[in-house]
Design a protein around this motif. Sequence first.
Motif, PDB file in Angstrom:
ATOM      1  N   PRO A 143       8.322  -5.110   1.282  1.00  0.00           N
ATOM      2  CA  PRO A 143       7.587  -5.449   0.046  1.00  0.00           C
ATOM      3  C   PRO A 143       6.260  -4.711  -0.069  1.00  0.00           C
ATOM      4  N   LYS A 144       5.544  -4.583   1.055  1.00  0.00           N
ATOM      5  CA  LYS A 144       4.271  -3.864   1.029  1.00  0.00           C
ATOM      6  C   LYS A 144       4.486  -2.384   0.777  1.00  0.00           C
ATOM      7  N   ALA A 145       5.532  -1.825   1.392  1.00  0.00           N
ATOM      8  CA  ALA A 145       5.830  -0.408   1.183  1.00  0.00           C
ATOM      9  C   ALA A 145       6.203  -0.146  -0.271  1.00  0.00           C
ATOM     10  N   ASP A 146       6.982  -1.034  -0.863  1.00  0.00           N
ATOM     11  CA  ASP A 146       7.373  -0.868  -2.268  1.00  0.00           C
ATOM     12  C   ASP A 146       6.147  -0.890  -3.181  1.00  0.00           C
ATOM     13  N   SER A 176       4.715   2.230  -5.497  1.00  0.00           N
ATOM     14  CA  SER A 176       4.417   2.090  -6.919  1.00  0.00           C
ATOM     15  C   SER A 176       3.019   2.623  -7.220  1.00  0.00           C
ATOM     16  N   GLU A 177       2.065   2.340  -6.344  1.00  0.00           N
ATOM     17  CA  GLU A 177       0.702   2.832  -6.526  1.00  0.00           C
ATOM     18  C   GLU A 177       0.663   4.353  -6.426  1.00  0.00           C
ATOM     19  N   ILE A 178       1.491   4.910  -5.527  1.00  0.00           N
ATOM     20  CA  ILE A 178       1.542   6.368  -5.375  1.00  0.00           C
ATOM     21  C   ILE A 178       2.010   7.012  -6.663  1.00  0.00           C
ATOM     22  N   PRO A 235      -3.459  11.588  -2.588  1.00  0.00           N
ATOM     23  CA  PRO A 235      -3.318  11.515  -1.126  1.00  0.00           C
ATOM     24  C   PRO A 235      -3.833  10.207  -0.527  1.00  0.00           C
ATOM     25  N   ARG A 236      -4.827   9.593  -1.178  1.00  0.00           N
ATOM     26  CA  ARG A 236      -5.358   8.343  -0.653  1.00  0.00           C
ATOM     27  C   ARG A 236      -4.283   7.272  -0.597  1.00  0.00           C
ATOM     28  N   HIS A 237      -3.460   7.194  -1.630  1.00  0.00           N
ATOM     29  CA  HIS A 237      -2.411   6.186  -1.677  1.00  0.00           C
ATOM     30  C   HIS A 237      -1.250   6.547  -0.742  1.00  0.00           C
ATOM     31  N   VAL A 238      -0.933   7.835  -0.661  1.00  0.00           N
ATOM     32  CA  VAL A 238       0.119   8.279   0.257  1.00  0.00           C
ATOM     33  C   VAL A 238      -0.285   7.958   1.694  1.00  0.00           C
ATOM     34  N   ASN A 239      -1.547   8.207   2.009  1.00  0.00           N
ATOM     35  CA  ASN A 239      -2.047   7.926   3.357  1.00  0.00           C
ATOM     36  C   ASN A 239      -1.953   6.445   3.697  1.00  0.00           C
ATOM     37  N   ARG A 240      -2.224   5.581   2.710  1.00  0.00           N
ATOM     38  CA  ARG A 240      -2.150   4.141   2.954  1.00  0.00           C
ATOM     39  C   ARG A 240      -0.737   3.707   3.340  1.00  0.00           C
ATOM     40  N   LEU A 241       0.268   4.334   2.724  1.00  0.00           N
ATOM     41  CA  LEU A 241       1.646   4.021   3.091  1.00  0.00           C
ATOM     42  C   LEU A 241       1.896   4.439   4.535  1.00  0.00           C
ATOM     43  N   GLY A 242       1.362   5.585   4.920  1.00  0.00           N
ATOM     44  CA  GLY A 242       1.499   6.023   6.304  1.00  0.00           C
ATOM     45  C   GLY A 242       0.849   5.073   7.282  1.00  0.00           C
TER      46      GLY A 242
END
Length: 207
Positions: free
Chosen positions: A60-63, A67-69, A76-83
């Motif tokens: 759920p958090k990854a989804d 969505s934010e990405i 990149p800030r949002h992509v990094n958060r997923l990482g």
Amino acid sequence: WIDNSARDSVAFLPIHDAWKDYEPVGIPGEDTRIVLPAPEQVVGAYNEALAKFINREIQPKADRLRSEILTSGNQPRHVNRLGVLYARFGMLDEAKAEFEKAGRQGYGPALTNLGNIAYLQKKYTDAVAYYQRALGSAGNNGAALIGIARAQYEMENYNEASVAYTRVRQVDPALADQYPYLVSRTEGASRAASAADRTAKTSWLDE
């Protein structure tokens, strides 16, 4: 106990003394041996439990982050958060893929996080290279500096480790205090005593 204490009818009886009057007995016909499951059964059960945990806690958090990405246009800030989400749950392959996407855009925190993964994989030269790239975008990046100090320490480059650690003390004394083993760089005893510290306390940057 209280009622019988008044009648002197209670006492503590050491187990070893009790064994003299009450010998242990087995259960006739029962096999008391412990039969361990096959290794593949253990691994299968673990993987199944892990998959359920990921679906319940991480997915759920990854989804939401994906969505934010998309909404942000792959910032990149949002992509990094997923990482970071993946990294904190030990999913380093998935984390690395996201950090590399953000790192290709020169995003400093993602480069630091790639250095962390390389460090955990004991690829210390690669780790230093990533940390140095991160410092190119933010010279006072304490996480990158402590990463350099730790990686250089593991390669027994103690002078380089000391230089980086001194900079950490200047920019982030609280962070430096979390790695006291870096102060003692040459004593074999201190290295052995700090083994847990050297593999723990990874600082994942989500900003």
